[in-house]
Design an enzyme around this catalytic site. Structure first.
Site, short mmCIF file in Angstrom:
data_model
loop_
_atom_site.label_atom_id
_atom_site.label_comp_id
_atom_site.label_asym_id
_atom_site.label_seq_id
_atom_site.Cartn_x
_atom_site.Cartn_y
_atom_site.Cartn_z
N CYS A 72 26.39 157.45 -30.75
CA CYS A 72 25.25 158.29 -31.54
C CYS A 72 23.99 157.61 -31.54
O CYS A 72 22.90 158.33 -31.51
CB CYS A 72 25.90 158.31 -33.00
SG CYS A 72 26.24 156.76 -33.73
N HIS A 126 27.87 155.98 -38.49
CA HIS A 126 27.36 157.18 -37.60
C HIS A 126 26.26 157.77 -37.78
O HIS A 126 25.60 157.69 -39.08
CB HIS A 126 28.61 158.31 -37.43
CG HIS A 126 28.64 159.17 -36.50
ND1 HIS A 126 28.58 158.93 -35.23
CD2 HIS A 126 28.28 160.70 -36.61
CE1 HIS A 126 28.49 160.05 -34.55
NE2 HIS A 126 28.24 161.12 -35.46
N HIS A 138 25.18 165.35 -32.35
CA HIS A 138 25.26 163.87 -32.53
C HIS A 138 26.55 163.81 -31.12
O HIS A 138 26.85 164.52 -30.72
CB HIS A 138 26.14 163.67 -33.73
CG HIS A 138 27.39 164.39 -34.18
ND1 HIS A 138 28.73 163.66 -34.19
CD2 HIS A 138 27.51 165.57 -34.20
CE1 HIS A 138 29.53 164.45 -34.53
NE2 HIS A 138 28.89 165.94 -34.37
#
Length: 176
Positions: A72, A126, A138
């Protein structure tokens, strides 16, 4: 005129990305719309186009290029550097700590970085790039690919921490 060309380009990228990837296993959502405003920043569109263009790239822990795959933070760093010439910190924790405008969830704009606590401990784990209409790009997890998801989906909504605006109409963020 330039704005309408960008909108046509955005729509084309969204349709091409959808055609070139596997069918999503998440809930269907409408294509992102871009709206003109007094705070329009062409760099935000460049970031958005680049991020959407990477949909389908494999997830690889520690990856930070299209050829090696992405995690990510690697995805976010690559997109901002490639599309806007902005070097960001490598990890999500470092990105969360960088200087920049914290953005309320109801004020998100294309190009904002959104942060999540997916482990449930309240610490960032994240992140993704907001592209508009409640959607973000993402690199979700091992075995997956870069994809579009809804920030309002139950899982992501529950894990949402905050957002940072790296791009503004006047300047870009300065890292510590």
């Amino acid at each position: 005129m330039q704005m309408s060309i960008r909108l046509v380009g955005l729509a084309s990228l969204v349709f091409l990305a959808a055609c070139s990837s596997n069918a999503p296993v998440h809930e269907p959502m409408p294509a992102p719309r871009s709206t003109a405003s007094a705070t329009f920043n062409p760099l935000a569109d460049d970031v958005l186009f680049r991020a959407i263009g990477l949909v389908g790239t494999p997830y690889v822990w520690g990856g930070n290029t299209p050829s090696s795959g992405f995690d990510c933070s690697g995805l976010i760093g690559f997109v901002y550097n490639d599309a806007a010439g902005i070097q960001l910190p490598r990890t999500t924790a470092q990105m969360l700590q960088m200087k920049g405008q914290t953005v309320a969830r109801n004020q998100l704009r294309s190009g904002d970085i959104i942060f999540f606590s997916t482990a449930g401990h309240g610490r960032v784990s994240h992140a993704g790039i907001y592209v508009g209409d409640g959607r973000f790009v993402h690199a979700p997890s091992s075995g997956g690919t870069v994809r579009l998801d809804s920030v309002n989906a139950k899982y992501w909504s529950k894990a949402y921490l905050q957002a940072k605006r790296v791009l503004s109409s006047e300047t870009v963020v300065v890292n510590p």
